[in-house]
Write a protein that holds these residues in place. Sequence first.
Motif, PDB file in Angstrom:
ATOM      1  N   HIS A   1       0.834  -1.197   0.000  1.00  0.00           N
ATOM      2  CA  HIS A   1       0.000   0.000   0.000  1.00  0.00           C
ATOM      3  C   HIS A   1       0.872   1.250   0.000  1.00  0.00           C
ATOM      4  N   ALA A   2       0.317   2.322  -0.502  1.00  0.00           N
ATOM      5  CA  ALA A   2       1.026   3.602  -0.476  1.00  0.00           C
ATOM      6  C   ALA A   2       1.424   3.941   0.963  1.00  0.00           C
ATOM      7  N   GLY A   3       2.644   4.437   1.106  1.00  0.00           N
ATOM      8  CA  GLY A   3       3.186   4.725   2.423  1.00  0.00           C
ATOM      9  C   GLY A   3       3.971   3.591   3.036  1.00  0.00           C
ATOM     10  N   GLY A   4       3.862   2.419   2.422  1.00  0.00           N
ATOM     11  CA  GLY A   4       4.547   1.246   2.950  1.00  0.00           C
ATOM     12  C   GLY A   4       6.001   1.173   2.530  1.00  0.00           C
ATOM     13  N   SER A   5       6.619   0.053   2.887  1.00  0.00           N
ATOM     14  CA  SER A   5       8.040  -0.143   2.634  1.00  0.00           C
ATOM     15  C   SER A   5       8.305  -1.518   2.027  1.00  0.00           C
ATOM     16  N   LEU A   6       9.376  -1.603   1.282  1.00  0.00           N
ATOM     17  CA  LEU A   6       9.873  -2.873   0.758  1.00  0.00           C
ATOM     18  C   LEU A   6      11.385  -2.818   0.753  1.00  0.00           C
ATOM     19  N   ARG A   7      11.983  -4.001   0.855  1.00  0.00           N
ATOM     20  CA  ARG A   7      13.423  -4.099   0.677  1.00  0.00           C
ATOM     21  C   ARG A   7      13.711  -5.069  -0.456  1.00  0.00           C
ATOM     22  N   LEU A   8      14.363  -4.564  -1.462  1.00  0.00           N
ATOM     23  CA  LEU A   8      14.782  -5.398  -2.587  1.00  0.00           C
ATOM     24  C   LEU A   8      16.211  -5.872  -2.361  1.00  0.00           C
ATOM     25  N   SER A   9      16.475  -7.069  -2.862  1.00  0.00           N
ATOM     26  CA  SER A   9      17.820  -7.637  -2.775  1.00  0.00           C
ATOM     27  C   SER A   9      18.328  -7.957  -4.171  1.00  0.00           C
ATOM     28  N   CYS A  10      19.601  -7.804  -4.343  1.00  0.00           N
ATOM     29  CA  CYS A  10      20.285  -8.162  -5.598  1.00  0.00           C
ATOM     30  C   CYS A  10      21.426  -9.094  -5.218  1.00  0.00           C
ATOM     31  N   SER A  11      21.331 -10.332  -5.647  1.00  0.00           N
ATOM     32  CA  SER A  11      22.383 -11.296  -5.369  1.00  0.00           C
ATOM     33  C   SER A  11      22.996 -11.763  -6.680  1.00  0.00           C
ATOM     34  N   ALA A  12      24.105 -12.468  -6.581  1.00  0.00           N
ATOM     35  CA  ALA A  12      24.830 -12.845  -7.782  1.00  0.00           C
ATOM     36  C   ALA A  12      25.218 -14.307  -7.765  1.00  0.00           C
ATOM     37  N   SER A  13      25.258 -14.890  -8.950  1.00  0.00           N
ATOM     38  CA  SER A  13      25.837 -16.213  -9.121  1.00  0.00           C
ATOM     39  C   SER A  13      26.881 -16.130 -10.222  1.00  0.00           C
ATOM     40  N   GLY A  14      27.848 -17.006 -10.159  1.00  0.00           N
ATOM     41  CA  GLY A  14      28.886 -17.000 -11.170  1.00  0.00           C
ATOM     42  C   GLY A  14      29.950 -15.957 -10.941  1.00  0.00           C
ATOM     43  N   GLY A  15      29.926 -15.305  -9.800  1.00  0.00           N
ATOM     44  CA  GLY A  15      30.936 -14.295  -9.519  1.00  0.00           C
ATOM     45  C   GLY A  15      30.560 -13.481  -8.306  1.00  0.00           C
ATOM     46  N   SER A  16      31.440 -12.579  -7.957  1.00  0.00           N
ATOM     47  CA  SER A  16      31.239 -11.740  -6.782  1.00  0.00           C
ATOM     48  C   SER A  16      30.794 -10.342  -7.200  1.00  0.00           C
ATOM     49  N   LEU A  17      29.872  -9.798  -6.407  1.00  0.00           N
ATOM     50  CA  LEU A  17      29.459  -8.417  -6.627  1.00  0.00           C
ATOM     51  C   LEU A  17      30.440  -7.429  -6.047  1.00  0.00           C
ATOM     52  N   ASN A  18      31.383  -7.924  -5.262  1.00  0.00           N
ATOM     53  CA  ASN A  18      32.199  -7.032  -4.458  1.00  0.00           C
ATOM     54  C   ASN A  18      33.073  -6.085  -5.274  1.00  0.00           C
ATOM     55  N   ASN A  19      33.346  -6.437  -6.502  1.00  0.00           N
ATOM     56  CA  ASN A  19      34.185  -5.582  -7.337  1.00  0.00           C
ATOM     57  C   ASN A  19      33.396  -4.726  -8.310  1.00  0.00           C
ATOM     58  N   TYR A  20      32.090  -4.718  -8.147  1.00  0.00           N
ATOM     59  CA  TYR A  20      31.228  -3.982  -9.061  1.00  0.00           C
ATOM     60  C   TYR A  20      30.442  -2.893  -8.343  1.00  0.00           C
ATOM     61  N   ALA A  21      30.252  -1.796  -9.033  1.00  0.00           N
ATOM     62  CA  ALA A  21      29.225  -0.857  -8.629  1.00  0.00           C
ATOM     63  C   ALA A  21      27.869  -1.446  -9.022  1.00  0.00           C
ATOM     64  N   ILE A  22      26.888  -1.277  -8.151  1.00  0.00           N
ATOM     65  CA  ILE A  22      25.570  -1.841  -8.414  1.00  0.00           C
ATOM     66  C   ILE A  22      24.542  -0.725  -8.437  1.00  0.00           C
ATOM     67  N   GLY A  23      23.816  -0.672  -9.512  1.00  0.00           N
ATOM     68  CA  GLY A  23      22.755   0.313  -9.641  1.00  0.00           C
ATOM     69  C   GLY A  23      21.385  -0.336  -9.570  1.00  0.00           C
ATOM     70  N   TRP A  24      20.408   0.457  -9.165  1.00  0.00           N
ATOM     71  CA  TRP A  24      19.007   0.039  -9.203  1.00  0.00           C
ATOM     72  C   TRP A  24      18.290   0.937 -10.212  1.00  0.00           C
ATOM     73  N   ILE A  25      17.558   0.313 -11.097  1.00  0.00           N
ATOM     74  CA  ILE A  25      16.878   1.010 -12.190  1.00  0.00           C
ATOM     75  C   ILE A  25      15.433   0.547 -12.203  1.00  0.00           C
ATOM     76  N   ARG A  26      14.544   1.494 -12.424  1.00  0.00           N
ATOM     77  CA  ARG A  26      13.116   1.171 -12.463  1.00  0.00           C
ATOM     78  C   ARG A  26      12.580   1.385 -13.878  1.00  0.00           C
ATOM     79  N   GLN A  27      11.785   0.441 -14.327  1.00  0.00           N
ATOM     80  CA  GLN A  27      11.038   0.592 -15.575  1.00  0.00           C
ATOM     81  C   GLN A  27       9.582   0.734 -15.185  1.00  0.00           C
ATOM     82  N   GLY A  28       9.082   1.962 -15.262  1.00  0.00           N
ATOM     83  CA  GLY A  28       7.706   2.203 -14.867  1.00  0.00           C
ATOM     84  C   GLY A  28       6.943   2.937 -15.937  1.00  0.00           C
ATOM     85  N   SER A  29       5.819   3.502 -15.540  1.00  0.00           N
ATOM     86  CA  SER A  29       4.967   4.200 -16.500  1.00  0.00           C
ATOM     87  C   SER A  29       5.637   5.454 -17.061  1.00  0.00           C
ATOM     88  N   ARG A  30       6.621   5.957 -16.370  1.00  0.00           N
ATOM     89  CA  ARG A  30       7.353   7.152 -16.819  1.00  0.00           C
ATOM     90  C   ARG A  30       8.624   6.792 -17.566  1.00  0.00           C
TER      91      ARG A  30
END
Length: 118
Positions: A13-42
């Motif tokens: 619901h509006a006003g609520g919260s969520l936590r998204l996670s990004c995990s990796a297989s085949g390698g480590s995320l530790n050497n990468y910058a990680i971005g979050w991108i949204r594909q929405g109505s805009r």
Amino acid sequence: QVQLVESGGGLVHAGGSLRLSCSASGGSLNNYAIGWIRQGSRGREGLSCINAHDGRTTYSNSAQGRFTTSRDNAKNTVYLEMNSLKPEDTGVYYCAASPLCAYDYDFWGQGTQVTVSS
């Protein structure tokens, strides 16, 4: 090749919260910058990015103050904590990896759906 997997999306619901996670297989995320991108109505919007080695973060105007990205290198996971969600935050959320936040992303996950009801 690093494979990214997002999780944590859902319906909230509006006003609520969520936590998204990004995990990796085949390698480590530790050497990468990680971005979050949204594909929405805009269209596609870069929301945040966290660098690998100094942990420096950047946010879009719409994310600033409501969203927080962090990383847990021991768990090979990057998070996006989203608070005060609005219906316009609805969309598919992707995490992506690059050498630095200023670079184009080399690897993308499949995305996770976030729906915010009014």
